[in-house]
Design a protein around this motif. Sequence first.
Motif, PDB file in Angstrom:
ATOM      1  N   TYR A 287     -14.559  33.811  66.864  1.00  0.00           N
ATOM      2  CA  TYR A 287     -15.862  33.534  66.277  1.00  0.00           C
ATOM      3  C   TYR A 287     -16.697  34.813  66.312  1.00  0.00           C
ATOM      4  CZ  TYR A 287     -14.921  28.510  66.848  1.00  0.00           C
ATOM      5  OH  TYR A 287     -14.386  27.255  66.789  1.00  0.00           O
ATOM      6  N   ILE A 288     -17.298  35.153  65.204  1.00  0.00           N
ATOM      7  CA  ILE A 288     -18.175  36.320  65.161  1.00  0.00           C
ATOM      8  C   ILE A 288     -19.611  35.856  64.941  1.00  0.00           C
ATOM      9  CG2 ILE A 288     -18.706  38.488  63.993  1.00  0.00           C
ATOM     10  CD1 ILE A 288     -15.776  38.752  63.303  1.00  0.00           C
ATOM     11  N   VAL A 299     -13.080  33.554  62.102  1.00  0.00           N
ATOM     12  CA  VAL A 299     -12.708  34.221  60.859  1.00  0.00           C
ATOM     13  C   VAL A 299     -11.267  34.682  60.959  1.00  0.00           C
ATOM     14  CG1 VAL A 299     -15.042  34.962  60.305  1.00  0.00           C
ATOM     15  CG2 VAL A 299     -13.596  36.434  61.692  1.00  0.00           C
ATOM     16  N   LEU A 300     -10.666  34.857  59.814  1.00  0.00           N
ATOM     17  CA  LEU A 300      -9.255  35.216  59.731  1.00  0.00           C
ATOM     18  C   LEU A 300      -9.111  36.657  59.264  1.00  0.00           C
ATOM     19  CD1 LEU A 300      -8.140  31.912  57.989  1.00  0.00           C
ATOM     20  CD2 LEU A 300      -7.847  32.505  60.399  1.00  0.00           C
ATOM     21  N   GLU A 305     -17.353  38.493  58.392  1.00  0.00           N
ATOM     22  CA  GLU A 305     -17.812  37.659  59.510  1.00  0.00           C
ATOM     23  C   GLU A 305     -18.586  36.425  59.072  1.00  0.00           C
ATOM     24  OE1 GLU A 305     -21.654  39.266  61.562  1.00  0.00           O
ATOM     25  OE2 GLU A 305     -20.385  40.995  61.140  1.00  0.00           O
ATOM     26  N   ARG A 306     -19.329  36.499  57.953  1.00  0.00           N
ATOM     27  CA  ARG A 306     -20.123  35.351  57.534  1.00  0.00           C
ATOM     28  C   ARG A 306     -19.271  34.253  56.902  1.00  0.00           C
ATOM     29  NH1 ARG A 306     -25.060  34.422  59.519  1.00  0.00           N
ATOM     30  NH2 ARG A 306     -25.859  33.532  57.594  1.00  0.00           N
ATOM     31  N   GLU A 307     -18.002  34.529  56.652  1.00  0.00           N
ATOM     32  CA  GLU A 307     -17.131  33.490  56.098  1.00  0.00           C
ATOM     33  C   GLU A 307     -16.780  32.432  57.130  1.00  0.00           C
ATOM     34  OE1 GLU A 307     -14.319  34.215  52.776  1.00  0.00           O
ATOM     35  OE2 GLU A 307     -14.335  36.251  53.595  1.00  0.00           O
ATOM     36  N   GLY A 308     -17.114  32.691  58.378  1.00  0.00           N
ATOM     37  CA  GLY A 308     -16.940  31.672  59.392  1.00  0.00           C
ATOM     38  C   GLY A 308     -18.039  30.631  59.371  1.00  0.00           C
ATOM     39  N   ARG A 309     -19.051  30.828  58.524  1.00  0.00           N
ATOM     40  CA  ARG A 309     -20.172  29.908  58.410  1.00  0.00           C
ATOM     41  C   ARG A 309     -20.131  29.211  57.056  1.00  0.00           C
ATOM     42  NH1 ARG A 309     -24.217  31.826  61.893  1.00  0.00           N
ATOM     43  NH2 ARG A 309     -25.392  29.942  61.437  1.00  0.00           N
ATOM     44  N   TRP A 310     -20.256  27.883  57.064  1.00  0.00           N
ATOM     45  CA  TRP A 310     -20.334  27.083  55.828  1.00  0.00           C
ATOM     46  C   TRP A 310     -19.255  27.522  54.834  1.00  0.00           C
ATOM     47  CZ3 TRP A 310     -25.087  29.911  57.018  1.00  0.00           C
ATOM     48  CH2 TRP A 310     -25.891  29.223  57.930  1.00  0.00           C
ATOM     49  N   ALA A 379     -16.201  36.747  41.588  1.00  0.00           N
ATOM     50  CA  ALA A 379     -17.504  37.144  41.053  1.00  0.00           C
ATOM     51  C   ALA A 379     -17.830  38.494  41.684  1.00  0.00           C
ATOM     52  CB  ALA A 379     -18.572  36.118  41.407  1.00  0.00           C
ATOM     53  N   PRO A 380     -18.158  39.499  40.910  1.00  0.00           N
ATOM     54  CA  PRO A 380     -18.373  40.844  41.465  1.00  0.00           C
ATOM     55  C   PRO A 380     -19.464  40.913  42.525  1.00  0.00           C
ATOM     56  CG  PRO A 380     -18.169  40.935  39.078  1.00  0.00           C
ATOM     57  CD  PRO A 380     -18.262  39.483  39.442  1.00  0.00           C
ATOM     58  N   TRP A 381     -20.465  40.028  42.438  1.00  0.00           N
ATOM     59  CA  TRP A 381     -21.573  40.050  43.400  1.00  0.00           C
ATOM     60  C   TRP A 381     -21.203  39.401  44.732  1.00  0.00           C
ATOM     61  CZ3 TRP A 381     -22.040  35.022  44.519  1.00  0.00           C
ATOM     62  CH2 TRP A 381     -21.769  34.080  43.522  1.00  0.00           C
ATOM     63  N   CYS A 382     -20.080  38.710  44.782  1.00  0.00           N
ATOM     64  CA  CYS A 382     -19.687  37.967  45.984  1.00  0.00           C
ATOM     65  C   CYS A 382     -19.178  38.934  47.057  1.00  0.00           C
ATOM     66  CB  CYS A 382     -18.616  36.938  45.632  1.00  0.00           C
ATOM     67  SG  CYS A 382     -17.788  36.210  47.059  1.00  0.00           S
ATOM     68  N   GLN A 383     -19.827  38.917  48.237  1.00  0.00           N
ATOM     69  CA  GLN A 383     -19.419  39.852  49.284  1.00  0.00           C
ATOM     70  C   GLN A 383     -18.030  39.563  49.825  1.00  0.00           C
ATOM     71  OE1 GLN A 383     -21.955  37.621  49.682  1.00  0.00           O
ATOM     72  NE2 GLN A 383     -22.298  37.089  51.834  1.00  0.00           N
ATOM     73  N   PHE A 384     -17.567  38.327  49.696  1.00  0.00           N
ATOM     74  CA  PHE A 384     -16.237  37.982  50.194  1.00  0.00           C
ATOM     75  C   PHE A 384     -15.158  38.453  49.211  1.00  0.00           C
ATOM     76  CE2 PHE A 384     -19.062  34.444  51.715  1.00  0.00           C
ATOM     77  CZ  PHE A 384     -19.364  35.096  52.899  1.00  0.00           C
TER      78      PHE A 384
END
Length: 462
Positions: A287-288, A299-300, A305-310, A379-384
């Motif tokens: 968890y981050i 996260v994997l 790190e924010r992909e561990g949220r919602w 989507a280019p704006w998507c940080q993930f």
Amino acid sequence: MAFSVTSSPAAIRSSSLSSSFDQLPRAAQFSAFQALDRSHLPSAAANFSRRRCSAVRQLNAAEPKRNDSIVPSAATLSPPELVEKLEEEDYEKLAEELTNASPLQIMDKALEKFGNDIAIAFSGAEDVALIEYAHLTGRPFRVFSLDTGRLNPETYKFFDQVEKRYNIRIEYTFPEAEEVQSLVRTKGLFSFYEDGHQECCRVRKVKPLRRALKGLRAWITGQRKDQSPGTRSEVPVVQVDPVFEGLEGGVGSLVKWNPVANVKGNDVWNFLRAMDVPVNTLHAQGYISIGCEPCTRPVLPGQHEREGRWWWEDAKAKECGLHKGNIKDENSTAEANGLAPVVADLFVTKNMVDLTRVGIENLLKLKDRKEAWIVVMYAPWCQFCQGMEASYVELADKLEGSGVRVGKFRADGEEKEFAQKELSLGSFPTVVLFPKHSSRPIKYPSEKRDVDSLMAFVNALQ
């Protein structure tokens, strides 16, 4: 009202006049007391660092007392008419001046300016660094936290560790019981998986925070620019809070300090290790970014790190509302002119095929393909999507000449509805494989976006 100012000079002088004062009618007594007291109020241009009442003891002084929220402790300091006005300051200019300052310098400046009127927002994650910085300044400080009622057991244990380490009492703020009951009884315990996290966060986090901040003139957060490139990349070290109100009420009545805004995540962790600061044991489990238990997971490899949220929602929804002012509509100006947002494209390499809607439709029609295709919807704006760019480009290079074509399909804007219906788009990025002998694409089920995991998926199904 009189009890809150008994330690003031006006109150002391008023006691010497008690014999004549008692002879006045009750209404006249009240008017006379107010006039005496107000004559000794500080000027409106008083410095930030001055206290509202000299008799008020800092929260973290000896024998601290636990409060259920920040509001009660702040509300008892003085009645509304005795509150000093804040001097005006250009916080954009101050932010520029502090751009190259260390987190310790910024923390010291914040505590010096606001004293007992500022508090650190502590979530139980790596923002314990803020408490360590505050401790190192040698100044008294306050800490508050939002207890949503759905935190991990490890987080509660961590709170206790922090209190004992720094000899403080965290000021816990809780949601209104009636609002939580109404939400749960109406929509169930896990409605956020179906209709988004915003409603639950509003009840359990945003409203309690709004109530807590009403007792402050400034607060300190652990926001960093690299935490969420889509929403926090422009976070300054200090700013007028664009969303919440402080003690004075109204726009501009609350100042927000972000001492580690310019610090990289790795550097925060290097600091915590160097100072031997206790950390939440969830970090060791992957968890981050740590929030409520149902909405947080490890996260994997290859994930931000924010992909561990919602994780079930789109990238641009990765804020709960506590820092809503960070969210900007990347399409607002462009859409107003009927144009697509101007952003740099992703996955640019000679081994990548840029597919249009027609190209995708043709792939869907083919029942017997000569080559397999793996396609990322992005989507280019998507940080993930930005986070997986390097691994996906490397995948394209590795698959060159292998009989598997690698493509990309921009699936935001007008194409999003089509991608959701025909390609099972959930959130960005979504990867699908068109095998040689299957009419329908197969969705990549994992969120591991490293090259080896993607290769294993391709090799198993091509």
